[in-house]
Design an enzyme around this catalytic site. Structure first.
Site, PDB file in Angstrom:
ATOM      1  CB  THR A  34      -0.873   0.465   1.379  1.00  0.00           C
ATOM      2  OG1 THR A  34      -1.820  -1.088   1.415  1.00  0.00           O
ATOM      3  CG2 THR A  34      -1.943   1.536   1.644  1.00  0.00           C
ATOM      4  CG  ASP A  89       3.733   1.551   8.112  1.00  0.00           C
ATOM      5  OD1 ASP A  89       4.217   0.554   6.367  1.00  0.00           O
ATOM      6  OD2 ASP A  89       5.267   0.374   9.052  1.00  0.00           O
ATOM      7  N   GLY A  90       1.087   0.563   6.474  1.00  0.00           N
ATOM      8  CA  GLY A  90       0.361  -0.315   5.979  1.00  0.00           C
ATOM      9  C   GLY A  90      -0.027  -1.230   7.466  1.00  0.00           C
ATOM     10  CB  ALA A  91      -1.639  -2.525   9.075  1.00  0.00           C
ATOM     11  CG  ASP A  92       0.718  -7.788   7.883  1.00  0.00           C
ATOM     12  OD1 ASP A  92       0.880  -7.426   7.043  1.00  0.00           O
ATOM     13  OD2 ASP A  92       1.797  -7.826   8.487  1.00  0.00           O
ATOM     14  CD  GLU A 111       6.918  -1.758   9.026  1.00  0.00           C
ATOM     15  OE1 GLU A 111       5.940  -2.280   7.969  1.00  0.00           O
ATOM     16  OE2 GLU A 111       5.768  -2.967  10.029  1.00  0.00           O
TER      17      GLU A 111
END
Length: 296
Positions: A34, A89-92, A111
């Site tokens: 992303t 930032d993204g995330a799972d 991160e």
């Protein structure tokens, strides 16, 4: 997959439009698919980025910064008194309180460094990542460990209740080629993927009388993160929780892991914004205080 990529791009554009400051000094750039669209949106924003230092969370994000013609600055090169103005930032996976699981790309330690040095952390993801509880679709908690301690850490995790519904326990993450051995992080550490039952939320489960103290492997999300971090040999835990950056700053406590807002690109092309629920002052007061840095 084209719809998913369009959802990621839409979320990234909205997040950058709403949260990229006018004159930032430093901007954190996270890892994952992303974030490609976040960098694209920054590049196309029309703002002067020539004097901004972009702080990567790992090798991949540094290459994104360089390839976009932006200026990278390593985390340990930041001036001692400098904060990062905003980190994207993204995330799972993200739960209702905006606690996040991160580390699918093995960059969780850096991160977390960047998130906790930032005035505000903004999460950008697609709709698949939003779940009511963590460990719903994303099956494990990534944990970065010193290689010599890996087997000892896995034994301790099993004692804490790490198990999947099928009974599988924690495992060392292997690379795409088994003969090449385990995945190595930028710190040359291993990643352990540890399954647990759904962690409980302070705002709902604990407030309604549930314990979350580890009995039968059921933990409150923040207590689980702290308990894993206390295991000797663990460098970082892929649960991002606790106070947001503004909450931590206001209370002078350690925090900043939890995003203030998450932008989710939806399947129909729209973007859903979730803002972090405010933590009660009594909860925030329980976090470790910041130790002011004084010159000698």
């Amino acid at each position: 997959m084209a719809d998913i990529e369009a959802a990621k791009r839409a979320a990234a554009q909205e997040a950058v439009r709403n949260h990229f400051p006018d004159n930032p000094r430093f901007v954190g750039i996270g890892s994952g698919t992303t974030i490609v669209y976040v960098v694209e949106a920054i590049k196309n924003s029309g703002k002067d980025v020539s004097r901004i230092g972009f702080v990567p969370t790992g090798y991949q994000s540094k290459q994104l910064i360089i390839n976009a013609g932006l200026i990278p600055i390593e985390f340990d090169a930041l001036p001692d008194d400098a904060q990062i103005d905003v980190a994207f930032d993204g995330a799972d996976e993200v739960d209702e309180d905006l606690n996040c699981i991160k580390g699918g790309g093995a960059c969780l330690y850096q991160e977390k460094l960047v998130a906790m040095r930032s005035k505000q952390f903004i999460c950008v993801a697609d709709h698949r990542k939003l779940q009511h509880r963590l460990i719903t679709k994303w099956p494990t908690i990534p944990i970065e460990v010193e290689p010599k301690a890996a087997r000892q850490v896995m034994k301790r995790l099993r004692m804490l209740g790490s198990r999947s519904p099928t009974g599988a326990g924690p495992t060392i993450r292997e690379g795409h080629m088994a003969k090449a051995g385990p995945v190595k992080t930028d710190q040359d550490f291993f990643i352990i993927d540890a399954p647990f039952p759904h962690p409980l939320l302070i705002s709902e489960d604990i407030a309604n009388g549930k314990k979350g103290d580890g009995e039968d492997g059921v933990w409150e999300v923040e207590l689980l993160a702290r308990t894993i971090k206390d295991i000797n040999g663990v460098l970082g835990v892929g649960i991002f929780c606790g106070p947001t950056g503004p909450e931590a700053e206001a209370a002078s406590v350690v925090g900043g892991q939890r995003p203030i807002a998450c932008y989710f690109g939806m399947a129909d092309g729209t973007v859903t914004l979730r803002r972090a629920r405010e933590k009660p002052l009594s909860v925030i007061a329980s976090y470790p205080p910041l130790i002011p840095i004084t010159s000698s």
